[in-house]
Design a protein around this motif. Structure first.
Motif, short mmCIF file in Angstrom:
data_model
loop_
_atom_site.label_atom_id
_atom_site.label_comp_id
_atom_site.label_asym_id
_atom_site.label_seq_id
_atom_site.Cartn_x
_atom_site.Cartn_y
_atom_site.Cartn_z
N GLN A 338 0.82 -1.21 0.00
CA GLN A 338 0.00 0.00 0.00
C GLN A 338 0.86 1.27 0.00
N SER A 339 1.96 1.24 0.76
CA SER A 339 2.86 2.39 0.75
C SER A 339 3.44 2.62 -0.63
N ALA A 340 3.77 1.52 -1.30
CA ALA A 340 4.29 1.63 -2.67
C ALA A 340 3.26 2.27 -3.59
N GLN A 341 1.98 1.98 -3.37
CA GLN A 341 0.92 2.60 -4.17
C GLN A 341 0.87 4.11 -3.96
N VAL A 342 1.02 4.52 -2.70
CA VAL A 342 1.01 5.94 -2.38
C VAL A 342 2.14 6.66 -3.08
N TRP A 343 3.36 6.14 -2.92
CA TRP A 343 4.53 6.81 -3.50
C TRP A 343 4.50 6.78 -5.03
N ALA A 344 4.01 5.66 -5.58
CA ALA A 344 3.94 5.56 -7.05
C ALA A 344 2.96 6.59 -7.61
N ALA A 345 1.84 6.81 -6.91
CA ALA A 345 0.86 7.80 -7.36
C ALA A 345 1.47 9.20 -7.37
N LEU A 346 2.17 9.55 -6.30
CA LEU A 346 2.77 10.88 -6.24
C LEU A 346 3.87 11.04 -7.28
N LYS A 347 4.67 10.00 -7.45
CA LYS A 347 5.75 10.08 -8.43
C LYS A 347 5.20 10.30 -9.84
N ALA A 348 4.03 9.72 -10.11
CA ALA A 348 3.39 9.88 -11.42
C ALA A 348 2.47 11.10 -11.46
N ASP A 349 2.44 11.89 -10.36
CA ASP A 349 1.61 13.09 -10.27
C ASP A 349 0.13 12.76 -10.38
N SER A 355 -7.80 2.96 -2.13
CA SER A 355 -7.47 1.58 -1.75
C SER A 355 -6.13 1.48 -1.02
N ALA A 356 -5.26 2.47 -1.23
CA ALA A 356 -3.94 2.42 -0.62
C ALA A 356 -3.99 2.58 0.90
N THR A 357 -4.99 3.28 1.41
CA THR A 357 -5.06 3.53 2.85
C THR A 357 -6.21 2.78 3.53
N LYS A 358 -6.90 1.95 2.77
CA LYS A 358 -8.08 1.27 3.30
C LYS A 358 -7.79 0.45 4.54
N ASP A 359 -6.70 -0.30 4.55
CA ASP A 359 -6.39 -1.20 5.67
C ASP A 359 -5.33 -0.64 6.60
N SER A 360 -5.03 0.63 6.48
CA SER A 360 -3.99 1.24 7.29
C SER A 360 -4.50 1.65 8.66
N ALA A 361 -3.72 1.40 9.68
CA ALA A 361 -4.06 1.87 11.03
C ALA A 361 -3.97 3.38 11.11
N GLY A 362 -3.20 3.98 10.23
CA GLY A 362 -2.97 5.42 10.29
C GLY A 362 -4.15 6.27 9.94
#
Length: 373
Positions: A338-349, A355-362
């Motif tokens: 999921q973290s990789a999804q977050v960073w990949a999205a930002l890198k691609a603007d 879905s990247a944060t759906k199961d995150s405790a944060g």
């Protein structure tokens, strides 16, 4: 993440709670003037540019810059030129000097608050990814500010990167985690944050329930408040008043505070009084440490103007996807996929997928039950 204010600010001594009885929201005059670009470090930048040429050199002398590029060299992610911009925002927790009242000096500052601000192409919207300070990460080898080599390690708390290697090591750690090159770096410490909020006139915030945290010395009733610098600092530092008392709950409060600050500070009036004008610009430029490309009033003002169209409605705030560590419930570890999804999205603007944060405790905190309209 000061000077004592008059006119209703509650007086507080170390160890005593900051009560909200003297800071209920009062009617505030409608103001005209420059626009505050964003929040905290980014917001103070716009104020710094209002001093005029006759104070330009004085304010430049206040600024502190760190040459991140020279410190890290070429061993960094590629600089993607797609019109976007990535900035590491840090709130440092040094207890030295003016910050001593907030606890014992433990031998160095840590990154108490860390946010990656991604400004999308066109600079009309942005995303913020908060990195929990208690995240166990793989820290790269760094060089301390005294020139000593600091070996990296696995399962090391994220906030120790700043402690062992200063801003350059913090940037290097974030770049290794995300694969994204940071274009800029902005840092504010406790006293700088507090003084800036006071100079800006406080922050309006409505609490749905009382907030009482003896450790951060915060005691506020439910209802509307105008928080001064001391109270604002206590709120963004509190851990016990929200959720399970972990750093994740505090991040939720920090994000709610950012939204409140943006909502009221999109326009900040610059009074005709030279004394007030001087105070705003002087406090702003003293409060921030930047990378060397932003360590002038001209550069900071240009940077802030590039953010002026970003408001709460076009700002997405998330926490880096994490789960509690199975061997230490006081620590969290990244959800790798999921973290990789977050960073990949930002890198691609691109926007961060839900879905990247759906199961995150944060992002399961309870700030919404505490702060709101």
């Amino acid at each position: 993440m000061g000077q004592e204010r008059t006119g209703g600010r509650p007086t507080s001594k170390p160890g005593r709670p900051l009560r909200g009885s003297g800071s209920r929201r009062r009617p505030r005059p409608r103001r005209r003037g420059i626009r505050v670009a964003a929040w905290s470090a980014a917001g103070l930048v716009a104020v710094a540019g209002t001093g005029g040429g006759y104070l330009y050199y004085h304010f430049n002398g206040n600024l502190k810059g760190v040459d991140i590029n020279a410190a890290l060299g070429s061993d960094r992610p590629d600089d993607v030129d797609n019109g976007s911009m990535d900035i590491l925002l840090l709130g440092s927790d040094s207890r030295a000097g003016a910050n001593a009242e907030y606890g014992l000096d433990e031998g160095g500052a840590r990154a108490d608050t860390a946010m990656v601000l991604h400004v999308y192409e066109g600079h009309k919207k942005a995303s913020v990814v908060s990195i929990p300070r208690d995240t166990l990460v793989t820290r790269p080898d760094c060089t301390a500010e005294n020139g000593q080599d600091e070996p990296g390690g696995t399962r090391v708390m994220f906030n120790t990167a700043y402690q062992v290697g200063g801003p350059a090591c913090a940037v290097k750690t974030v770049e290794q985690m995300s694969g994204i090159r940071m274009d800029h770096y902005l840092e504010v410490d406790f006293s700088g944050f507090k003084n800036l909020i006071d100079e800006l006139g406080g922050v309006d915030l409505t609490l749905k329930q009382p907030v009482n945290d003896a450790k951060s010395r915060l005691d506020l009733e439910a209802g509307p408040h105008t928080l001064d610098g001391e109270q604002s600092l206590a709120l963004v530092r509190t851990r016990k008043a929200v959720g399970d008392g972990s750093d994740l709950g505090r991040i939720q409060l920090q994000q709610a505070f950012v939204k409140a600050l943006i909502a009221q500070a999109k326009s900040v009036g610059v009074f005709s009084s030279p004394t007030k004008l001087y105070g705003l610009a002087d406090t702003a430029t003293k409060a921030v440490t930047t990378d060397s490309e932003l360590d002038s009033v001209k550069s900071l003002t240009s940077f802030a103007n590039g953010l002026k169209d970003i408001g709460g409605k076009n700002l997405d705030m998330v926490t880096m996807p994490v789960v509690y560590d199975t061997s230490d419930v006081n620590r969290v570890v990244p959800l790798e996929k999921q973290s990789a999804q977050v960073w990949a999205a930002l890198k691609a603007d691109r926007p961060i997928p839900a879905s990247a944060t759906k199961d995150s405790a944060g992002d399961k905190g309870e700030a919404g039950k505490v702060v709101g309209s």
